[in-house]
Scaffold this active site. Structure first.
Site, PDB file in Angstrom:
ATOM      1  N   SER A   1      -0.328  -2.516  -3.389  1.00 22.72           N
ATOM      2  CA  SER A   1      -0.549  -3.601  -2.437  1.00 22.72           C
ATOM      3  C   SER A   1       0.713  -4.428  -2.321  1.00 22.72           C
ATOM      4  O   SER A   1       1.503  -4.514  -3.266  1.00 22.72           O
ATOM      5  CB  SER A   1      -1.700  -4.496  -2.909  1.00 22.72           C
ATOM      6  OG  SER A   1      -1.783  -5.675  -2.121  1.00 22.72           O
TER       7      SER A   1
ATOM      8  N   TYR B   1      -6.129 -10.052  -9.193  1.00 24.93           N
ATOM      9  CA  TYR B   1      -5.852  -8.928  -8.295  1.00 24.93           C
ATOM     10  C   TYR B   1      -4.346  -8.667  -8.190  1.00 24.93           C
ATOM     11  O   TYR B   1      -3.887  -7.520  -8.291  1.00 24.93           O
ATOM     12  CB  TYR B   1      -6.431  -9.229  -6.912  1.00 24.93           C
ATOM     13  CG  TYR B   1      -6.224  -8.120  -5.912  1.00 24.93           C
ATOM     14  CD1 TYR B   1      -7.048  -7.003  -5.902  1.00 24.93           C
ATOM     15  CD2 TYR B   1      -5.202  -8.196  -4.959  1.00 24.93           C
ATOM     16  CE1 TYR B   1      -6.865  -5.974  -4.979  1.00 24.93           C
ATOM     17  CE2 TYR B   1      -5.011  -7.173  -4.026  1.00 24.93           C
ATOM     18  CZ  TYR B   1      -5.837  -6.069  -4.048  1.00 24.93           C
ATOM     19  OH  TYR B   1      -5.645  -5.065  -3.134  1.00 24.93           O
TER      20      TYR B   1
END
Length: 681
Positions: free
Chosen positions: A558, A571
């Site tokens: 990501s 995250y």
């Protein structure tokens, strides 16, 4: 198309479908059927006698009108006057093109002469196991006479072609009472005045041969059970097969990468458990349709079923080296000037007593069909040994067909393979979102895919939409479980022979400020993403090393692994962990030819399981935008002002694994439409 023409073709297709639907009648893509009738000549308007015959390729069970070749019978029969003799009979295949009626349709097959020259309105040529058992028995001519009397005539082995068509036509003319013939080493041919009569005669030959073998055959034609070759219990057998499959696939891919298929049917296990299996396997298959797909003979492991795994692997390596040497000698014994080059010396069939059969091909269907054909060969051996002894055609004749220029021309006509042909991929989190898009793209580019997801229904739905088990299979996997990951790779080995492309995509997201992030929140995200991808990559590396074929591991990381956004500690840190795993594994696995790369998407909102599961609402709240506008919000903060979709991530996976970036490893590819804060440094 006239009504009469239509009725003739419709009846031919219906007969073909009925015959092809029953594996007792013929094998997959084996045999051909035909019908004669009349249709108007579009130039003269007069009725012209035509032959409609199944063309080259295709399968009787699914034959369509487009799979038929239509030829003018007057021109086809006139070829007898210009036939140059058996030494030049291959020239007649090109001559068939000058007999075609109209445009379209399939290319005429080598068996066209058989159908056109026999003086019967309807002809079937089939490859039933029972018929081939008689055809491949040492005293097949006597057995044919004993089985059928004078209603079915023996025709000695001859390679398919124009001369065989002349031979069968002469037999039919000389034996007006006959309804068909047994072709030595090959199969059967039947005929009739109507489509119904022809089908009835075909089934009569097949069922009569079955009954004859059953009534006159001896018990245990393969001999008594050989000590140590008894089938292992199912669970142990499949675990052993999964352990062997990647290694065997690597051996079978020495010359060309292959996809694998595993078969442990009762017929295979019984054959491999018996005393006579080494002798019979060494004789090879006989029917041309069989050995074109199974090669001249299989490789057979000569160790007990429970031999230590390392010992079995070492012995397979020795046997494979010997097989390759023997195959080269076979080629050199029989090759003549003008023979096609040797295509590859690896086995297409590997037999392991107590475990089963591994078969290989350029794709899953080819590998599976090779296994089906070897089961046909086992059935043929059983029938022949039950009433006589199995006596396949001479090795030199097998070579003439395997390296037939007509077969070579057929191979040259095949479309070029897709970029990911022969690759087997395992994608985690593939039940939805990015993972599903990746699975779709990989299949579209020729790969076989193992769809792994903790949601069994979603995995099954994705796999079903990818074209069935020859393209994709579903496995239920929680990536936090070492046992479930190992089981998924075992299933991949049994389904396709191994894995050589892994996409670590499984993920979960929770958006919370630091002080609201619990230890459980942290553990959940780190358990699924860094830990899950570590466990998956470790199992992938183990399998890829066993194969010795290199491979690809791709992390769907990501931009949050680089970009520091608010309320995202767990995250973002998990993604940063994954990003560094890419570098670490690229450094470690490069010596094995395994490339490890990552992809850094921006927020993928549409089609995302993560965003639909609450992450979207959380992030929308952080940025103060309506959840339904979140994708638009993300797009507006990029340089390109474009929203990132699952398909864009899938495109990047293909770019990394499709061949053009063969020298790239340890790299992260941004798929974020340009987020300057996430630029790699």
């Amino acid at each position: 198309m006239t009504a009469q023409h239509s009725r003739t073709v419709d009846a031919l297709l219906a007969r073909s479908h009925r015959l092809g639907a029953d594996p007792r009648n013929t094998n997959y893509a084996g045999g051909n059927t035909s019908a004669k009738g009349t249709a108007p000549d579009p130039v003269t308007g007069s009725d012209t006698e035509l032959l409609w015959v199944k063309g080259s390729g295709g399968d009787l069970g699914t034959l369509t009108a487009g799979g038929l070749a239509a030829l003018r019978l007057d021109r086809l029969r006139a070829l007898k006057a210009v036939y140059p003799g058996v030494e030049r009979e291959d020239e007649m295949v090109d001559a068939f093109d000058y007999c075609l009626h109209g445009r379209g349709g399939a290319a005429p097959s080598i068996d066209t002469a058989m159908h056109g020259l026999v003086e019967a309105a309807h002809v079937d040529h089939l490859h039933p196991d029972s018929g081939i058992a008689l055809a491949c028995a040492a005293d097949g001519e006597r057995l044919t006479r004993e089985c059928f009397g004078d209603s079915v005539v023996w025709v000695p082995w001859r390679r398919p072609g124009f001369q065989l068509g002349l031979d069968i036509a002469a037999v039919q003319e000389a034996h007006p009472q006959a309804v068909g013939c047994v072709l030595g080493g090959h199969g059967i041919t039947a005929w009739g005045a109507t489509s119904e009569e022809c089908e009835r005669n075909s089934l009569h030959i097949i069922r009569t041969a079955e009954s004859f073998l059953e009534q006159h055959g001896r018990a245990e034609p393969f001999g008594p059970v050989r000590e140590g070759c008894e089938p292992l219990p199912e669970a142990e057998r499949r675990e052993r097969a999964a352990a062997l499959a990647p290694f065997v696939r690597g051996l079978a891919s020495t010359d060309n990468p292959q996809v694998g298929h595993f078969t442990d049917s009762e017929a295979v296990l019984d054959f491999l458990s018996r005393e006579e299996h080494p002798r019979l396997a060494a004789l090879g298959t006989s029917c041309p349709d069989h050995f074109l797909r199974t090669k001249v003979r299989p490789l057979v492991l000569d160790l007990p079923a429970r031999a230590p795994l390392d010992e079995a692997v070492d012995r397979l390596r020795e046997l494979h080296e010997a097989y390759r040497a023997e195959y080269r000698e076979y080629y050199e014994r029989h090759a003549v000037p003008g023979s096609p080059a040797m295509r590859g010396a690896d086995p297409a069939v590997v037999l392991v007593p107590g475990v089963g059969m591994f078969t290989f091909g350029k794709d899953k269907q080819t590998a599976r069909v090779a296994g089906e054909f070897y089961v046909n060969a086992v059935n043929v051996m059983r029938g022949a040994e039950a009433v006589s002894s199995y006596a396949p055609i001479e090795e030199s004749e097998k070579f003439r067909i395997e390296y037939w220029e007509l077969e070579e021309a057929k191979l040259r006509r095949m479309p070029a393979p897709k970029p990911l042909a022969t690759r087997v991929a395992l994608v985690t989190g593939a039940g939805s979102g990015i993972g599903r898009a990746v699975a779709r793209r990989l299949v579209a580019e020729g790969a076989c895919v193992v769809v792994a997801d903790r949601a069994a229904d979603s995995a099954a739905e994705t796999a079903a939409g990818l074209g069935g088990p020859d393209k994709a299979v579903a496995v239920t996997v929680d990536v936090t479980s070492q046992e479930q990951i190992a089981a998924a790779f075992r299933e991949a080995a049994l389904a396709f022979g191994g894995v050589d492309l892994v996409v670590n995509n499984a993920g979960v997201s929770l958006s919370k400020p630091l002080l609201e992030t619990t230890a459980d929140d942290w553990d959940l995200q780190h358990g699924i993403m860094p830990r899950g991808s570590f466990l998956t990559s470790r199992e992938a590396a183990r399998m890829m090393r066993a194969q010795g074929m290199g491979g690809d591991i791709v992390y769907i990381s990501s931009k949050n692994g680089v970009f520091a956004g608010p309320d995202n500690i767990a995250y973002g840190a998990a993604k940063a962990d994954q990003a560094h795993q890419v570098r670490l594994l690229a450094a470690e696995l490069g010596q094995d030819g395994i490339r490890v790369n990552g992809i850094n998407p921006d927020g993928v909102v549409r089609g995302s399981g993560i965003f639909a599961g609450g992450w979207g609402a959380q992030r929308a709240a952080v940025y103060g935008v309506p959840e339904e506008r979140l994708g638009e919000f993300y797009a507006q903060r990029t340089l390109l002002k474009r929203e990132v979709l699952p398909e864009h991530v899938a495109n990047a996976v293909f770019a990394l694994t499709g061949g053009d970036l063969s020298h790239t490893t340890g790299m992260h590819v941004p798929v974020d439409a340009g987020v300057a804060a996430a630029f790699l440094r």
